[in-house]
Design a protein around this motif. Structure first.
Motif, PDB file in Angstrom:
ATOM      1  N   LYS A  85      -2.410   6.465  -1.576  1.00 21.41           N
ATOM      2  CA  LYS A  85      -3.144   7.691  -1.249  1.00 21.41           C
ATOM      3  C   LYS A  85      -3.058   8.721  -2.370  1.00 21.41           C
ATOM      4  O   LYS A  85      -3.672   9.771  -2.292  1.00 21.41           O
ATOM      5  N   THR A  86      -2.276   8.431  -3.413  1.00 20.73           N
ATOM      6  CA  THR A  86      -2.150   9.384  -4.519  1.00 20.73           C
ATOM      7  C   THR A  86      -2.739   8.873  -5.822  1.00 20.73           C
ATOM      8  O   THR A  86      -2.752   9.594  -6.812  1.00 20.73           O
ATOM      9  N   PHE A 145     -11.778   6.431  -4.928  1.00 23.40           N
ATOM     10  CA  PHE A 145     -10.597   7.276  -4.819  1.00 23.40           C
ATOM     11  C   PHE A 145     -10.969   8.747  -5.030  1.00 23.40           C
ATOM     12  O   PHE A 145     -10.542   9.617  -4.276  1.00 23.40           O
ATOM     13  N   GLY A 187      -5.201   3.342   2.586  1.00 24.40           N
ATOM     14  CA  GLY A 187      -5.710   4.131   1.478  1.00 24.40           C
ATOM     15  C   GLY A 187      -6.076   3.339   0.246  1.00 24.40           C
ATOM     16  O   GLY A 187      -6.303   3.906  -0.823  1.00 24.40           O
ATOM     17  N   SER A 243       0.834  -1.207   0.000  1.00 22.09           N
ATOM     18  CA  SER A 243       0.000   0.000   0.000  1.00 22.09           C
ATOM     19  C   SER A 243       0.859   1.243   0.000  1.00 22.09           C
ATOM     20  O   SER A 243       0.608   2.198  -0.724  1.00 22.09           O
ATOM     21  N   GLN A 278       1.813   3.873  -3.396  1.00 27.71           N
ATOM     22  CA  GLN A 278       1.340   5.248  -3.200  1.00 27.71           C
ATOM     23  C   GLN A 278      -0.188   5.287  -3.298  1.00 27.71           C
ATOM     24  O   GLN A 278      -0.773   6.072  -4.036  1.00 27.71           O
ATOM     25  N   SER A 319      -8.153   1.756  -2.485  1.00 25.77           N
ATOM     26  CA  SER A 319      -9.462   2.190  -2.977  1.00 25.77           C
ATOM     27  C   SER A 319     -10.463   1.053  -3.040  1.00 25.77           C
ATOM     28  O   SER A 319     -11.664   1.267  -2.863  1.00 25.77           O
ATOM     29  N   GLN A 357     -10.978  14.873   1.181  1.00 25.19           N
ATOM     30  CA  GLN A 357      -9.726  15.400   1.742  1.00 25.19           C
ATOM     31  C   GLN A 357      -9.528  16.861   1.354  1.00 25.19           C
ATOM     32  O   GLN A 357      -9.062  17.664   2.154  1.00 25.19           O
ATOM     33  N   GLN A 410     -10.587  11.744  -2.361  1.00 23.99           N
ATOM     34  CA  GLN A 410      -9.821  12.941  -2.705  1.00 23.99           C
ATOM     35  C   GLN A 410     -10.647  14.204  -2.496  1.00 23.99           C
ATOM     36  O   GLN A 410     -10.169  15.203  -1.971  1.00 23.99           O
TER      37      GLN A 410
END
Length: 194
Positions: free
Chosen positions: A75-76, A123, A98, A69, A73, A100, A130, A127
């Motif tokens: 979370k990006t 995702f 994170g 994970s 990356q 998805s 956030q 985003q």
């Protein structure tokens, strides 16, 4: 959904990888790269910068899951992980990392499209949340700074709260700046003079 997505598939089984690639191409996603080993993930990410990653882990342990994970990356970019078996702790670890989409029951041809679409939608939702959270935190911080600046002006000039805010606003307009920026400068200057 864009058919020009750059998709990376991590699948150690060559025949299964071909099946997944065929399924993606059947749905119009032809820009697909397959790697067989998780160890190749970090260097290929730098080189390829994929829009989405599909990882088939079979039976991962928690450390492997968290490492992948982090390396992917998650979370990006949207990352979908497929496992054969899991437990509550591993599912929680995947969500915290994170990921998805965390799909139990493996990666199968008929599930590729809905899982891919779900991973992208989730995702994008995360985003958006956030971004909104960051904006809310910034607005709260600015609000606190403006309140503090108003207090400084009220004490220094013996004026009302409305007069203090109007003075901040007028100064901001005159300088072509935001009220929050003027307030921050005032608070910073006041802190320096203590």
């Amino acid at each position: 959904m864009s058919k020009s997505l750059n998709i990376l598939v991590v699948e150690p089984d060559a025949s299964k990888a071909q099946e997944i690639t065929d399924a993606l191409q059947a749905h119009g996603w032809s820009n697909v790269t397959v790697i067989a080993a998780n160890a190749q993930l970090a260097p290929i990410l730098t080189q390829l910068d994929p829009d989405l990653i599909l990882i088939d882990l079979a039976n991962p342990d928690r450390d492997t899951l968290e490492h992948l994970s982090l390396t992917s990356q998650a979370k990006t970019r949207p990352v979908a992980m497929f496992v054969d078996h899991t437990d509550q702790a591993m599912t929680r670890a995947a969500i915290d990392a994170g990921v998805s989409a965390y799909v139990v029951g493996g990666l199968h041809r008929d599930r590729v499209k809905p899982v891919l679409e779900t991973a992208i939608a989730r995702f994008q939702l995360i985003q958006k949340m956030q971004t909104e959270l960051t904006a809310a935190k910034r607005a709260l911080t600015e609000r606190k700074t403006i309140e503090r600046a108003k207090g400084l002006l009220m004490r220094a000039r013996a004026i009302s709260e409305d007069e203090a805010y109007n003075l901040l606003r007028k100064t901001a307009m005159g300088q072509g700046r935001k009220v929050a920026d003027v307030a921050e400068a005032l608070v910073t200057a006041a802190d320096l003079l203590k």
